[in-house]
Write an enzyme that holds these catalytic residues in place. Structure first.
Site, PDB file in Angstrom:
ATOM      1  CG  HIS A 228      67.005   1.668 -34.820  1.00  0.00           C
ATOM      2  ND1 HIS A 228      66.500   1.637 -36.146  1.00  0.00           N
ATOM      3  CD2 HIS A 228      66.259   0.835 -34.165  1.00  0.00           C
ATOM      4  CE1 HIS A 228      65.362   0.626 -36.027  1.00  0.00           C
ATOM      5  NE2 HIS A 228      65.462   0.124 -34.406  1.00  0.00           N
TER       6      HIS A 228
ATOM      7  CB  ALA B   7      64.493  -1.895 -40.974  1.00  0.00           C
TER       8      ALA B   7
ATOM      9  N   GLY C   7      63.843   3.240 -27.476  1.00  0.00           N
ATOM     10  CA  GLY C   7      63.172   4.676 -27.872  1.00  0.00           C
ATOM     11  C   GLY C   7      61.611   4.947 -26.986  1.00  0.00           C
ATOM     12  CD  GLU C   8      60.916   9.184 -23.884  1.00  0.00           C
ATOM     13  OE1 GLU C   8      60.602  10.225 -24.387  1.00  0.00           O
ATOM     14  OE2 GLU C   8      61.396   9.161 -22.458  1.00  0.00           O
TER      15      GLU C   8
ATOM     16  CG  HIS D  91      64.748   4.091 -38.084  1.00  0.00           C
ATOM     17  ND1 HIS D  91      64.773   4.823 -36.763  1.00  0.00           N
ATOM     18  CD2 HIS D  91      63.744   3.167 -37.617  1.00  0.00           C
ATOM     19  CE1 HIS D  91      64.041   4.461 -35.796  1.00  0.00           C
ATOM     20  NE2 HIS D  91      63.327   3.305 -36.526  1.00  0.00           N
TER      21      HIS D  91
END
Ligand code: PAF
Length: 282
Positions: A37, A32, A149-150, A34
């Protein structure tokens, strides 16, 4: 674009293209895809000779069967996005069988207590599932650099701890949060929100931004009470947790120490969909 559904063929291929000096960048995802990503992938493409992306909805990290069943699965659209970004990307999209060989269970991990805070408290077993899948994917892909990701800051710290404890030779790189136009942190779960819920979810970052301002003058207890009140007045959102914690240990801060780095962490539920976010405070 090269797509592999099995680990054996992916490993053979990576072996065939690897040289002593070549680097592999790896972006593990649950699909999925986005913009958040894609930004991790762009960074990997810039910094490495080869970029591998995995798409695998890992059952062992879901403590709630409804959350697993409803997790968006959009492989065809994801493949289009990856091809548009860069057709050189290598995609690994395994089955549960390919990863778990008939035994989809987690290994137990000791993350020195990082696993007992926040997400770990509210999602029992979640981080054993994350540790298990990330370790397996690292064994298969053998990356030089891996990008996370953070938004999932606790996950990032846990992966770094797992790498250090197992002496794995991979650099774990944390990347900034990508936000929608209304500042909602990008997440695959946002796909499950209605238009109205998505708009109203702007409250999460608004609250976090105010917390950052308040952190200069107010105590963590005063701030936490204010956050709780902000959600008590909102009929659609339920605050699951809010905490201000030391970035390194993730232990809640009761008294500020000017030598430490702090972050606010929040999880809210809207229509049974969990949204998390975080902000650095100093
Ligand atoms: O952050 C995620 O999407 C997942 O937790 C990860 C790292 C891909 C492991 O399944």
């Amino acid at each position: 674009m090269h797509i592999f559904y099995g680990k054996a063929s992916l490993m053979d291929y990576l072996k065939s293209i690897k040289t002593i000096h070549s680097s592999i960048g790896f972006v593990p995802t649950m699909g999925a895809l986005h913009q958040g990503h894609l930004a991790l992938m762009q960074k990997s493409l810039l910094e490495n000779d080869t970029t591998v992306v995995s798409i695998f909805v890992n059952p062992t990290q879901f403590n709630n069967p409804e959350d697993l069943a409803k997790y968006p699965r959009t492989l065809d659209e994801d493949v289009k996005k990856l091809t548009n970004l860069n057709p050189e990307i290598i995609l690994y999209a395994p089955s549960v069988e390919d990863i778990y060989d008939g035994k989809p269970v987690s290994e137990p991990f000791d993350f020195d207590g990082l696993e007992n805070q926040m997400e770990g408290k509210f999602r029992p077993g979640h981080f054993n599932g994350v540790g298990t899948i990330v370790k397996r994917l690292f064994e298969i892909v053998d990356p030089t650099n891996a990008y996370f990701g953070e938004k999932d800051f606790q996950q990032l710290q846990i992966v770094k701890k797992m790498v250090a404890k197992n002496h794995l030779k991979v650099n774990v790189i944390g990347c900034p949060i990508y936000r929608e136009a209304n500042d909602l942190a990008m997440s695959s779960r946002n796909e499950r929100l209605s238009g109205m819920e998505r708009d109203e979810a702007a409250i999460i970052y608004k609250v976090l931004s105010t917390v950052k301002e308040q952190f200069v003058t107010k105590s963590t207890t005063e701030i936490s009470e204010w956050v709780q009140k902000s959600f008590d007045n909102n009929p659609h959102f339920t605050l699951e947790y809010f905490t201000i914690a030391d970035e390194a240990t993730l232990i809640s801060c009761t008294r500020k120490n000017k030598n430490k780095k702090y972050r606010a962490f929040i999880a809210v539920l809207v229509n049974n969909i969990r949204l998390i976010d975080t902000i650095s405070l100093n």
